[in-house]
Write an enzyme that holds these catalytic residues in place. Structure first.
Site, PDB file in Angstrom:
ATOM      1  N   LYS A 124     -83.031  39.722 -40.175  1.00  0.00           N
ATOM      2  CA  LYS A 124     -83.879  40.546 -41.038  1.00  0.00           C
ATOM      3  C   LYS A 124     -85.306  40.578 -40.491  1.00  0.00           C
ATOM      4  CE  LYS A 124     -81.609  39.705 -45.497  1.00  0.00           C
ATOM      5  NZ  LYS A 124     -81.301  41.121 -45.786  1.00  0.00           N
ATOM      6  N   ARG A 137     -70.600  39.922 -49.117  1.00  0.00           N
ATOM      7  CA  ARG A 137     -69.220  40.383 -49.337  1.00  0.00           C
ATOM      8  C   ARG A 137     -68.232  39.521 -48.567  1.00  0.00           C
ATOM      9  NH1 ARG A 137     -70.907  46.185 -47.025  1.00  0.00           N
ATOM     10  NH2 ARG A 137     -72.890  45.439 -47.886  1.00  0.00           N
TER      11      ARG A 137
END
Ligand code: BES
Ligand code: MN
Ligand code: ZN
Length: 505
Positions: free
Chosen positions: A270, A344
């Site tokens: 990120k 996920r």
């Protein structure tokens, strides 16, 4: 903090003994039903331009003559709703908490009949105003001397108000627990710390708590979950909590919380700005702990299972690389196209694990996508479910708890982007509709039960000056679980079809 309820007609307000009397007001001053001298004081203040009932303003009076309470604070609410009362009480408690008050009383004038939702709002607002994060900031202002809050209502309102109050006290404890863990930074809230928090809860409330370490998780076969932990020195945990409030034959509700204690993005690193906020990436896990705290206190006749996959997402020489293919517990292979779509990857294995409980419903809660923040902002959580009945129950719970959600679509066409040439499924779609494709990914692992997904990326914490965990959606989840009491019968009975309607959107 001790929350009480006391039935008292408004006309006896001046005689009530408290260190401070907080009066939320709505409507024209003459129609509030306040007795003298409170009515006179208020009307004079309005006349002199010091107060306006409509304005969300407040008026502080020190030792007003003819009133037993040492201090009186009027706060304009703006409407008679529970939400308006919440805002007014939050403001009022924040204003008096640093004064030398031990006991405050809260009254509402001009609200019509107070309902359970008003009581709940008042308690949650007060608890919110009184929370101070101190774990890594011991110099933070000490919580004041305030120890007791008495909510006043008429005798007719008393049953509803008392019910709302006890529910709210439990929810407030759960919200505070969730906030506290969310606020703790990544080096103080590690997977093992979440496991310890679960064990502590277990001891305190006689919950069954089981914690799997890396070897245990390997043995279960959670290859997708494990692929996320590869770059981290900090060992993962898989936490299973059980609250047993009903017969063993009753199918449980299962809550699954994303517990990424820090999300760097992994090899798909990120950008630096605001990366610190990724300590909140265990907000889903914290909300599961908080909901267990609330439910264990309220003791409804239901079975509840909590599943928390928790680890860090870090880059390293051993970390999962974009393009790596991993095998999930379900047997489906997954091409990890972006290591930053890690939530996920840990959730899908927990969702498969949930099958063994033959649940009546499974709800996962996750700070899953930045796209959900773009779609819904910070007000409502994203709700995804192919089951209309389950979605309606969750939306209603959110409204009742003032912890709202908004339903998002799950048309099968959205799955297109997840196709992979090298595995059964890819872990990302395109940028467009990112919250939905994330939910579509999870949906592939939920064929065995009724399922809903809450994306709380926009609601689990606040950014900016008031940066910090919100404790959401503990209120929504607690109301939802309470609404499901008695709805799990027969679902677990062998050879018998679940006694409920199933509507697939
Ligand atoms: N934890 C983040 C989601 C997130 C990002 C929540 C920003 C709140 C604010 C999640 O693991 C993530 O990184 N998601 C990616 C998915 C993308 C790579 C498909 C995202 O939203 O950018
Ligand atoms: Mn991520
Ligand atoms: Zn994440």
């Amino acid at each position: 903090m001790d929350f009480r309820h006391h039935p008292l007609p408004l006309r006896e307000l001046p005689a009530f003994e408290a260190d401070a009397l907080l009066i939320a007001v709505h409507g024209p001053a003459k129609e509030l039903g306040l007795p003298k001298p409170l009515a006179t004081l208020l009307e004079e203040a309005i006349e002199q331009g010091d107060f306006d009932v409509k304005g969300g303003r407040s008026l502080y009076l020190h030792r007003p003559a003819g009133v037993k309470a040492q201090r009186v604070l009027f706060v304009g609410a703006g409407s008679a709703s529970a939400k308006a009362l919440r805002g007014a009480v939050n403001k009022a408690v924040a204003a008096v908490k640093e004064l030398g008050v031990k006991h405050v009383a809260v009254a509402a004038a001009g609200f019509g009949a107070l309902e359970a939702a008003h009581a709940e709002a008042a308690v949650l607002a007060a608890a919110d105003a009184l929370y101070v994060y101190r774990h890594t900031k011991p110099s933070a202002p000490k919580p004041g001397s305030l120890r007791k809050l008495t909510l006043l209502s008429s005798a007719d309102e008393a049953p509803a108000v008392a019910a709302g109050l006890s529910r709210a006290v439990a929810i407030a404890e759960g919200v505070t627990l969730a906030r506290e863990y969310a606020n703790r930074p990544g080096n103080h809230c590690r997977p093992r710390d979440l496991a310890d928090a679960a064990k502590d809860l277990g001891k305190q409330f006689k919950l069954k708590v089981e914690v799997f370490d890396r070897a245990g998780i390997e043995k279960i076969g959670m290859g997708s979950f494990l692929s996320v932990t590869r770059g981290s020195e900090e060992p993962p945990r898989f936490i299973v909590l059980r609250y047993e409030g009903a017969a063993k034959s009753q199918a449980p509700v299962v809550l699954v919380g994303k517990g990424i204690t820090f999300d760097t993005g992994g090899i798909s690193l990120k950008p630096a700005p605001e990366m610190d906020e990724m300590k909140f990436d265990m907000g889903g896990a914290a909300s599961v702990l908080g909901t267990f705290r609330a439910i264990a206190q309220l003791k409804p006749k239901i079975n509840l299972v909590g599943l928390i996959p928790t680890c860090e997402n870090m880059p390293d020489g051993r970390a999962t690389k974009p393009g790596d293919v991993v095998t999930s517990l379900s047997g489906q292979t997954i091409e990890v196209l972006n290591t930053d779509a890690e939530g996920r990857l840990i959730l899908c294995d927990a969702l498969t694990y949930a099958e063994r409980f033959k649940p009546q419903a499974v709800v996962d809660i996750a700070t899953l996508t930045g796209a959900c923040v773009i779609a819904l902002g910070n007000l409502r959580s994203g709700l995804f479910s192919p089951d209309d009945e389950l979605a309606a129950a969750l939306l209603a719970a959110g409204e009742a708890a003032q912890d709202g959600a908004w339903r998002m679509p799950l048309d099968e066409e959205y799955e297109e982007g997840l196709k992979s040439n090298f595995a059964d499924v890819g872990n990302v779609g395109g940028r467009a509709g990112g919250a939905i494709t994330a939910a579509m990914f999870l949906k592939r692992f939920t064929k065995a039960y009724r399922w809903a997904h809450l994306d709380i990326a926009g609601t689990a914490w606040k950014s900016g000056g008031a940066k910090g965990g919100t404790g959401r959606p503990v209120g929504l989840l607690t109301h939802f679980v309470l609404s499901q009491v008695g709805q799990g019968e027969a679902a677990a009975a062998p050879g018998k079809a679940p006694a409920r309607k199933r509507s697939r959107a």
